[in-house]
Design a protein around this motif. Structure first.
Motif, PDB file in Angstrom:
ATOM      1  N   LEU A  15       0.846  -1.178   0.000  1.00 50.64           N
ATOM      2  CA  LEU A  15       0.000   0.000   0.000  1.00 50.64           C
ATOM      3  C   LEU A  15       0.883   1.229   0.000  1.00 50.64           C
ATOM      4  N   SER A  16       0.497   2.251  -0.748  1.00 47.68           N
ATOM      5  CA  SER A  16       1.289   3.472  -0.755  1.00 47.68           C
ATOM      6  C   SER A  16       0.611   4.524   0.085  1.00 47.68           C
ATOM      7  N   VAL A  17       1.397   5.448   0.586  1.00 48.49           N
ATOM      8  CA  VAL A  17       0.875   6.523   1.428  1.00 48.49           C
ATOM      9  C   VAL A  17       1.475   7.838   0.990  1.00 48.49           C
ATOM     10  N   LYS A  18       1.008   8.902   1.619  1.00 45.09           N
ATOM     11  CA  LYS A  18       1.456  10.222   1.220  1.00 45.09           C
ATOM     12  C   LYS A  18       2.862  10.515   1.697  1.00 45.09           C
ATOM     13  N   PRO A  19       3.525  11.524   1.055  1.00 48.90           N
ATOM     14  CA  PRO A  19       4.867  11.880   1.458  1.00 48.90           C
ATOM     15  C   PRO A  19       4.903  12.498   2.832  1.00 48.90           C
ATOM     16  N   SER A  20       6.093  12.514   3.376  1.00 49.59           N
ATOM     17  CA  SER A  20       6.286  13.118   4.673  1.00 49.59           C
ATOM     18  C   SER A  20       7.665  13.728   4.798  1.00 49.59           C
ATOM     19  N   ALA A  21       7.964  14.291   6.003  1.00 52.55           N
ATOM     20  CA  ALA A  21       9.163  15.117   6.153  1.00 52.55           C
ATOM     21  C   ALA A  21      10.444  14.341   6.173  1.00 52.55           C
ATOM     22  N   ARG A  22      11.484  15.029   6.010  1.00 48.57           N
ATOM     23  CA  ARG A  22      12.796  14.430   5.815  1.00 48.57           C
ATOM     24  C   ARG A  22      13.753  14.947   6.874  1.00 48.57           C
ATOM     25  N   GLY A  23      14.637  14.094   7.354  1.00 50.99           N
ATOM     26  CA  GLY A  23      15.636  14.567   8.300  1.00 50.99           C
ATOM     27  C   GLY A  23      16.789  13.611   8.414  1.00 50.99           C
ATOM     28  N   THR A  24      17.983  14.106   8.326  1.00 43.15           N
ATOM     29  CA  THR A  24      19.168  13.283   8.504  1.00 43.15           C
ATOM     30  C   THR A  24      20.133  13.992   9.419  1.00 43.15           C
ATOM     31  N   GLN A  25      21.088  13.221   9.885  1.00 41.15           N
ATOM     32  CA  GLN A  25      22.084  13.762  10.794  1.00 41.15           C
ATOM     33  C   GLN A  25      23.360  12.979  10.607  1.00 41.15           C
ATOM     34  N   ASN A  26      24.493  13.591  10.890  1.00 40.24           N
ATOM     35  CA  ASN A  26      25.746  12.856  10.722  1.00 40.24           C
ATOM     36  C   ASN A  26      25.714  11.586  11.534  1.00 40.24           C
ATOM     37  N   GLY A  27      26.196  10.515  10.974  1.00 39.74           N
ATOM     38  CA  GLY A  27      26.180   9.239  11.678  1.00 39.74           C
ATOM     39  C   GLY A  27      27.317   8.385  11.217  1.00 39.74           C
ATOM     40  N   HIS A  28      27.249   7.084  11.541  1.00 42.98           N
ATOM     41  CA  HIS A  28      28.334   6.175  11.226  1.00 42.98           C
ATOM     42  C   HIS A  28      27.779   4.907  10.622  1.00 42.98           C
ATOM     43  N   ASN A 617       6.756   0.949  -7.048  1.00 45.06           N
ATOM     44  CA  ASN A 617       5.593   1.805  -7.263  1.00 45.06           C
ATOM     45  C   ASN A 617       5.308   2.733  -6.088  1.00 45.06           C
ATOM     46  N   LYS A 618       6.307   3.046  -5.309  1.00 44.44           N
ATOM     47  CA  LYS A 618       6.121   3.946  -4.168  1.00 44.44           C
ATOM     48  C   LYS A 618       7.056   5.139  -4.285  1.00 44.44           C
ATOM     49  N   ASN A 619       6.695   6.215  -3.621  1.00 52.31           N
ATOM     50  CA  ASN A 619       7.556   7.384  -3.511  1.00 52.31           C
ATOM     51  C   ASN A 619       8.495   7.227  -2.329  1.00 52.31           C
ATOM     52  N   ASP A 620       9.533   8.055  -2.291  1.00 52.10           N
ATOM     53  CA  ASP A 620      10.499   7.993  -1.199  1.00 52.10           C
ATOM     54  C   ASP A 620       9.834   8.221   0.151  1.00 52.10           C
ATOM     55  N   GLU A 621       8.788   9.038   0.178  1.00 50.40           N
ATOM     56  CA  GLU A 621       8.154   9.398   1.452  1.00 50.40           C
ATOM     57  C   GLU A 621       7.154   8.352   1.933  1.00 50.40           C
TER      58      GLU A 621
END
Length: 900
Positions: A15-28, A617-621
């Motif tokens: 099932l696909s859903v709507k997009p949402s917010a994005r957030g990343t941070q430095n990691g390892h 068939n899905k978006n990144d969000e």
């Protein structure tokens, strides 16, 4: 469209859903091989290397862009998949599985740090329960009747626990471990009654350094030699130490006899607990301790706006002061922190405007420095207080808090944990929290619900007001709760970590993880078979369980729109998992506390195919597992074993991996420090597995500098002993053992070290003179004349002039003559000490980016550590702080042969 999707039925497509917010941070990056097994080489250089030194950066880190959008309801889609990927309904699952029967160390542990951006939108959620103790005891929504934790075992009344009078030492003055007596399997143990059990996590990793006065049940008799002899010039031998230790031991024994009647070893009472709901029958306490009222600043201390002093009412002044105290901290450099503070400050100013009519509208024109400078001057005044003044202030504070430190539970006196109500201030948050900087309101009795026994007297608050509510719920273990205003979460007051109720909860948690060993093979076989099932929901659930089992991922829950954009396994989005042919996955997302999780891992071919199908068939969000949620997953796990959740897998895998790494990596004939390094290495690997990262401590470089100075001091000590041998007999110069000078100890280093020693000795003489005079005055005697101090300082100056003359001569005169054999022995022991100290420095550097305390406190069965210490003649105080020993009294009697 991928061929992997082409043959799935209408009901089986993601099932696909709507997009949402994005957030990343430095990691390892923590690259795992097949399965979760950490490195077979327990002490390899790569494994011990700090994460930052093995990081491969693909691009510069991006600042998280946290957006919040509503998800729409799932919609059914129809696709089909190829014959290659189509599960055969009639074909049984293959027995061969990538799941390893027992998790060990990850086959490859490397780190990379490519930067990725992620988007996230979530449905809003209410009242996220936040507990200062175990989640099992936290109410789900209402404070009166709350879902509780695990029950105490049933049975006869319990005995009482004995408190420890003094803490054992971990090493002698020169660093060598002090021998400890071997403890019988079931020895009665003493626990010290601490004044504050709610120590910060940072304290939990600090080893104890007090003198050994009592027997340590957690360690066998230490093999090898006793105290090392060092140069008398640097560290004179203390006299009367043995006598003092004997007196301390007698005092401890006497105290033990006096407290025997109060000893309560609940863990020896197999049937001590009641049923699963009732936790206690009688609970009496004095409520919670509210912080003192705000004291206005002196009239001359005012914040400025556009250069003009602002006359603030006390309500507004207090809030301004919260920020003023932080202007030199990293918080004041944070845009989100500043914005949230100023928004709330303006709300307070609207209600309590400046008395001199100044209109505050722009944050940039505010000057809080006068407040900051005043606070700093007050700090300096406190630091300059005499010992007597500090003792008096502490005694006054302890007297005020004394009624709240303990409660009476079923007739026993138990220590309360966080009995202090949080003072008002600015919310710091963890990681990149969207509400950091927001104002935390001052709490009053009207905000607090207390929990006591029905027949117990209702306590009176220490500030004016009445309690919000008084409940009598014996199915929970909290004493008080309230809702904090920033996030709307519940906060709780629980018993201290070493209490019987908390101890039972901890023990049952680890016993449940051990019980999973009986079922884990069946669970793994089932989810391996379900990886190929035709039902999309079951296939997604099996893949999620694979990740939770192999990678120790948290299950993950939905977050509210105003919460940090963190995810777990079930809430992963397509953007968080990247496919690398032929069978590698790259995970990149923000985990708990906004800690970035980055892991490039090789997975089973079927798991790789499944992820390709789920992303199709899905978006990144969109959600990766759009037909699975945490509740459904935990319900499925509970069908295998009562009380089994995804969280239990995390505890199970962490403890079992730790046990295997210790068994494989501990040197049989290594020194104590070598064994400690093996232990810390295993702990570090588990912390990496569980993604327990931390930023490099601000004090790390300062700490390493001090360690380097101490190492230089040890080498200086050795050099002086060598030169003393040369002064006695020049033939020692021809011995290869003494020919080479100490590394990194040139003339400049020697001069610098002697200057430091001189400054310390002068300061020590002044402090001793001051302390002796204070004692004389307290005893009603006349203080010493200043001439006594001058004479002492002259002696110090003369000693270092003599040392200066010795530079470059390769000769040294000891203050007291010693035979050459004794000097040679002292040099040998210094060599061992220098070797051990170098290992300790390497271990400190290797662990600078890994939070070892989190796994040690929450995920590693403490009996593993205690049994390992006993089996390897390592004092448990080297690894468990006083706080942890108090928290886990039930684990201290584990046998050396005990295994998880």
């Amino acid at each position: 469209m991928s061929g992997d999707i082409s043959m799935l039925s209408d009901d089986d497509t993601p099932l696909s859903v709507k997009p949402s917010a994005r957030g990343t941070q430095n990691g390892h990056v923590i690259q795992n091989g097949n399965g979760r097994v950490l490195s077979d080489s327990p002490m390899s250089e790569d494994d011990d290397m700090p994460l930052s030194q093995t990081t491969r950066t693909k691009s510069e880190p991006m600042t998280p862009d946290v957006r919040s959008l509503k998800r729409k309801k799932p919609a059914m889609m129809s696709e089909s998949s190829s014959e290659d990927d189509k599960p055969l309904a009639s074909s049984p699952a293959k027995s061969k599985s990538a799941a390893i029967s027992m998790p060990g160390a990850v086959e490859q542990t490397t780190t990379k740090a490519p930067t990725a951006n992620g988007k996230r939108a979530r449905t809003s959620s209410k009242a996220v329960v936040e507990s200062s103790e175990d989640e099992d005891d936290a109410p789900l929504a209402k404070p009166k009747r709350v879902a509780n934790g695990k029950a105490k075992p049933k049975g006869r009344p319990a005995k009482k626990v004995k408190k420890e009078e003094s803490e054992p030492d971990i090493e002698s003055e020169d660093g060598t471990p002090v021998p400890a007596r071997k403890a019988p399997p079931r020895v009665k143990r003493k626990m010290k009654d601490e004044s504050d059990a709610d120590d910060s996590p940072s304290e939990d990793d600090k080893p104890l350094t007090k003198k050994r006065a009592t027997k340590t049940p957690a360690a066998k008799k230490t093999k090898g030699k006793g105290k090392a002899e060092a140069s008398e010039d640097v560290k004179p031998k203390k006299r009367g130490a043995k006598k003092e230790e004997t007196e301390d031991s007698k005092l401890a024994s006497k105290k033990k006899e006096e407290m025997d009647e109060d000893t309560y070893k609940w863990w020896e009472q197999q049937n001590a607990a009641r049923d699963g709901s009732v936790k206690w029958t009688m609970l009496e306490h004095n409520g919670v301790y509210f912080p003192p009222a705000y004291e206005p600043l002196p009239k001359h201390v005012k914040m400025k706006y556009n250069g003009e002093p602002v006359d603030l009412p006390v309500e507004s002044e207090e809030v301004a002061g919260f920020y003023g105290a932080l202007i030199e901290s990293p918080h004041a450099q944070d845009v989100t922190f500043n914005k949230n503070f100023f928004d709330d400050f303006l709300k307070v100013l609207k209600k309590y405007p400046p008395r001199n009519g100044v209109k505050i509208t722009k944050f940039e024109l505010c000057d809080f420095r006068p407040m900051y400078e005043y606070f700093e001057s007050e700090k300096e005044k406190k630091k300059s207080m005499t010992t007597a003044e500090k003792k008096a202030a502490k005694a006054a504070k302890d007297e005020l808090e004394a009624p709240y430190t303990h409660c009476t539970l079923d007739g026993r006196k138990e220590k309360v944990g966080n009995f202090r109500i949080e003072p008002p201030g600015l919310f710091r948050g963890r990681g990149d929290h969207p509400k950091k900087g927001a104002l935390k309101h001052r709490l009053r009795p009207e905000d607090i619900t207390i929990n006591i026994g029905k027949d117990s007297p209702v306590p009176t608050p220490n500030v004016p007001g009445k309690w919000k509510d008084v409940v009598h719920d014996n199915t929970v273990t909290w004493l008080a709760n309230w809702v904090e205003n920033v996030n709307g979460n519940y906060k709780y007051v629980f018993l201290a970590a070493g209490s019987s109720l908390k101890g039972q909860s901890d023990m049952q948690k680890f016993e449940k993880a051990r019980e999973l060993k009986k079922h884990v093979d069946r669970i793994r076989a089932d989810y391996q078979a379900d990886l190929k099932t035709k039902q999309m929901m079951e296939r997604q659930r099996a893949t999620a369980m694979y990740f939770i089992d192999k990678l120790a991922l948290r299950a993950g829950n939905e977050k509210g729109d105003e919460e940090a954009d963190t995810v777990g396994c079930c809430s992963l989005r397509c953007e968080h998992v990247t496919l690398l042919p032929p069978n590698k996955l790259v995970f990149d997302f923000l985990g708990k506390d906004s800690i970035r999780y980055y892991n490039e891992v090789q997975v089973d071919d079927q798991v790789y195919k499944n992820i390709r199908i789920f992303k199709g068939n899905k978006n990144d969000e969109d959600e990766l597992f759009d037909r699975v949620n945490t509740g459904a997953l935990n319900k499925h796990l509970a069908s295998y074993m009562k009380g089994l959740t995804a969280k239990v897998f995390r505890t199970f895998n962490a403890s079992l991996t730790f046990q295997e790494l210790l068994d494989r990596g501990t040197p049989d004939k290594g020194t104590t420090q070598e064994k400690l390094n093996a232990y810390n290495h295993a702990n570090r690997m588990v912390a990496i597995l569980c993604n327990h990262q931390r930023a490099v401590p601000k004090t790390h470089e300062q700490s390493m500098t001090k360690m380097r100075e101490k190492l230089r001091g040890l080498k200086y000590e050795r050099m002086k002993l060598r030169h003393a041998l040369f002064s006695i007999d020049s033939k020692f110069k021809k011995k290869k053992k003494y020919q080479e000078p100490e590394s990194d100890l040139d003339d400049e280093a020697i001069e610098s070290h002697e200057e430091q020693l001189k400054a310390k000795d002068l300061e020590k003489a002044e402090k001793k003179f001051q302390k002796d005079n204070e004692k004389l005055v307290e005893d009603g005697k006349k203080p010493q004349d200043d001439s006594v101090l001058k004479e002492k300082l002259k002696e110090v100056e003369a000693e270092y002039k003599r040392l200066k003359k010795e530079r470059g001569t390769e000769k040294h005169a000891l203050k007291k003559e010693r035979p050459t054999e004794k000097i040679e022995d002292a040099i040998d022991k210094l060599d061992e000490k220098i070797k051990a100290f170098k290992l300790q420095m390497e271990d400190r550097e290797a662990g600078k980016e890994v939070a070892l305390s989190t796994s040690k406190i929450n995920y590693l069965d403490p009996r593993i550590t205690v049994a390992w210490c006993k089996d390897n003649d390592v004092p448990v105080e080297k690894l468990f702080s006083k706080t942890l020993i108090t928290k886990f009294p039930w684990a201290m009697e584990a046998d050396p042969e005990w295994k998880f």
